[in-house]
Design a protein around this motif. Structure first.
Motif, PDB file in Angstrom:
ATOM      1  N   ARG A  26      -2.863  -1.751   6.205  1.00 22.91           N
ATOM      2  CA  ARG A  26      -1.573  -2.323   6.624  1.00 22.91           C
ATOM      3  C   ARG A  26      -0.539  -1.223   6.862  1.00 22.91           C
ATOM      4  NH1 ARG A  26       3.191  -4.604   4.411  1.00 22.91           N
ATOM      5  NH2 ARG A  26       3.866  -6.432   5.560  1.00 22.91           N
ATOM      6  N   GLN A  27      -0.478  -0.242   5.964  1.00 20.88           N
ATOM      7  CA  GLN A  27       0.467   0.863   6.125  1.00 20.88           C
ATOM      8  C   GLN A  27       0.139   1.679   7.370  1.00 20.88           C
ATOM      9  OE1 GLN A  27      -0.181   2.553   2.220  1.00 20.88           O
ATOM     10  NE2 GLN A  27       1.903   2.002   1.579  1.00 20.88           N
ATOM     11  N   LEU A  29      -1.272   0.619  10.088  1.00 20.65           N
ATOM     12  CA  LEU A  29      -0.859  -0.169  11.252  1.00 20.65           C
ATOM     13  C   LEU A  29       0.655  -0.121  11.443  1.00 20.65           C
ATOM     14  CD1 LEU A  29      -3.284  -3.205  10.898  1.00 20.65           C
ATOM     15  CD2 LEU A  29      -3.323  -1.425  12.663  1.00 20.65           C
ATOM     16  N   ARG A  30       1.398  -0.132  10.343  1.00 19.51           N
ATOM     17  CA  ARG A  30       2.866  -0.028  10.438  1.00 19.51           C
ATOM     18  C   ARG A  30       3.283   1.341  10.975  1.00 19.51           C
ATOM     19  NH1 ARG A  30       5.128  -0.594   5.060  1.00 19.51           N
ATOM     20  NH2 ARG A  30       7.106  -0.329   6.111  1.00 19.51           N
ATOM     21  N   ILE A  31       2.628   2.408  10.501  1.00 20.46           N
ATOM     22  CA  ILE A  31       2.929   3.760  11.000  1.00 20.46           C
ATOM     23  C   ILE A  31       2.564   3.858  12.476  1.00 20.46           C
ATOM     24  CG2 ILE A  31       2.290   6.202  10.832  1.00 20.46           C
ATOM     25  CD1 ILE A  31       1.977   5.712   7.766  1.00 20.46           C
ATOM     26  N   ASP A  32       1.418   3.300  12.840  1.00 21.73           N
ATOM     27  CA  ASP A  32       0.974   3.295  14.224  1.00 21.73           C
ATOM     28  C   ASP A  32       1.996   2.604  15.126  1.00 21.73           C
ATOM     29  OD1 ASP A  32      -1.258   3.816  16.135  1.00 21.73           O
ATOM     30  OD2 ASP A  32      -1.268   1.621  16.256  1.00 21.73           O
ATOM     31  N   GLU A  33       2.500   1.473  14.674  1.00 21.74           N
ATOM     32  CA  GLU A  33       3.510   0.733  15.435  1.00 21.74           C
ATOM     33  C   GLU A  33       4.809   1.536  15.538  1.00 21.74           C
ATOM     34  OE1 GLU A  33       5.306  -2.629  17.455  1.00 21.74           O
ATOM     35  OE2 GLU A  33       3.297  -1.818  17.225  1.00 21.74           O
ATOM     36  N   ALA A  34       5.210   2.191  14.458  1.00 22.02           N
ATOM     37  CA  ALA A  34       6.420   3.016  14.478  1.00 22.02           C
ATOM     38  C   ALA A  34       6.261   4.181  15.458  1.00 22.02           C
ATOM     39  CB  ALA A  34       6.737   3.537  13.076  1.00 22.02           C
ATOM     40  N   ALA A 120       4.565   5.881   3.173  1.00 27.53           N
ATOM     41  CA  ALA A 120       4.515   5.221   4.482  1.00 27.53           C
ATOM     42  C   ALA A 120       5.910   4.819   4.951  1.00 27.53           C
ATOM     43  CB  ALA A 120       3.596   4.006   4.440  1.00 27.53           C
ATOM     44  N   GLY A 121       6.685   4.232   4.062  1.00 25.22           N
ATOM     45  CA  GLY A 121       8.037   3.811   4.414  1.00 25.22           C
ATOM     46  C   GLY A 121       8.918   4.977   4.827  1.00 25.22           C
ATOM     47  N   ILE A 124       7.892   6.025   8.367  1.00 28.53           N
ATOM     48  CA  ILE A 124       8.371   5.028   9.337  1.00 28.53           C
ATOM     49  C   ILE A 124       9.878   5.151   9.540  1.00 28.53           C
ATOM     50  CG2 ILE A 124       8.699   2.541   9.680  1.00 28.53           C
ATOM     51  CD1 ILE A 124       5.893   2.271   8.222  1.00 28.53           C
ATOM     52  N   ASP A 128      11.841   6.294  13.031  1.00 29.39           N
ATOM     53  CA  ASP A 128      12.889   5.465  13.601  1.00 29.39           C
ATOM     54  C   ASP A 128      14.183   6.263  13.795  1.00 29.39           C
ATOM     55  OD1 ASP A 128      14.083   2.873  14.405  1.00 29.39           O
ATOM     56  OD2 ASP A 128      15.234   3.146  12.557  1.00 29.39           O
TER      57      ASP A 128
END
Length: 137
Positions: A26-27, A29-34, A120-121, A124, A128
């Motif tokens: 999940r992390q 995928l979030r990094i990938d999206e960012a 991860a946060g 991201i 941003d």
């Protein structure tokens, strides 16, 4: 190729397994999206490296940056959690869009998240902030 593209290409609907790393699927995928949003929003190329960095750390991060496909338009966030090191390397064109002052502010924000245990946060959030400072191409 991003993790999301690999999922779409394989058609399985499940992301590839991560054998050994600090992130959950999940992390990742979030990094990938960012990363995707930062690239699309700014016209620059953002990359993240998480792992050990040889001494001197800055020189190693710069070597990694030079190996990217478009180093002049690229921003590399290199994080070594075990060494407690963070380096952000900007290419010649990217540096004009993201001055060192803004890189330092994003780095401070990332370090604060890392200190709170959110690797991860922090990545991201840093992506941003850097993309926001770069603006649209």
């Amino acid at each position: 190729m991003t993790v999301g593209e690999q999922v779409a290409e394989t058609g399985t609907g499940t992301p590839p397994e991560v054998l050994d790393g600090p992130f959950s699927t999940r992390q990742l995928l979030r990094i990938d999206e960012a990363l995707r949003l930062a690239d699309q929003g700014s016209g620059l190329v953002f990359s993240v490296y998480v792992g050990g960095l040889d001494e001197p750390v800055r020189e190693h991060a710069e070597r990694l940056h030079r190996q990217l496909a478009e180093p002049d338009r690229s921003v590399l966030i290199a994080v070594s959690p075990n060494q407690r090191q963070l380096e952000v390397v900007t290419g010649r064109y990217a540096r004009k869009r993201i001055p060192d002052t803004y890189v330092k502010l994003a780095a401070l924000s990332m370090v604060a998240s890392f200190g709170g245990g959110d690797l991860a946060g922090g990545i991201i959030q840093g992506l941003d902030q850097l993309a926001s400072h770069a603006g649209r191409a």
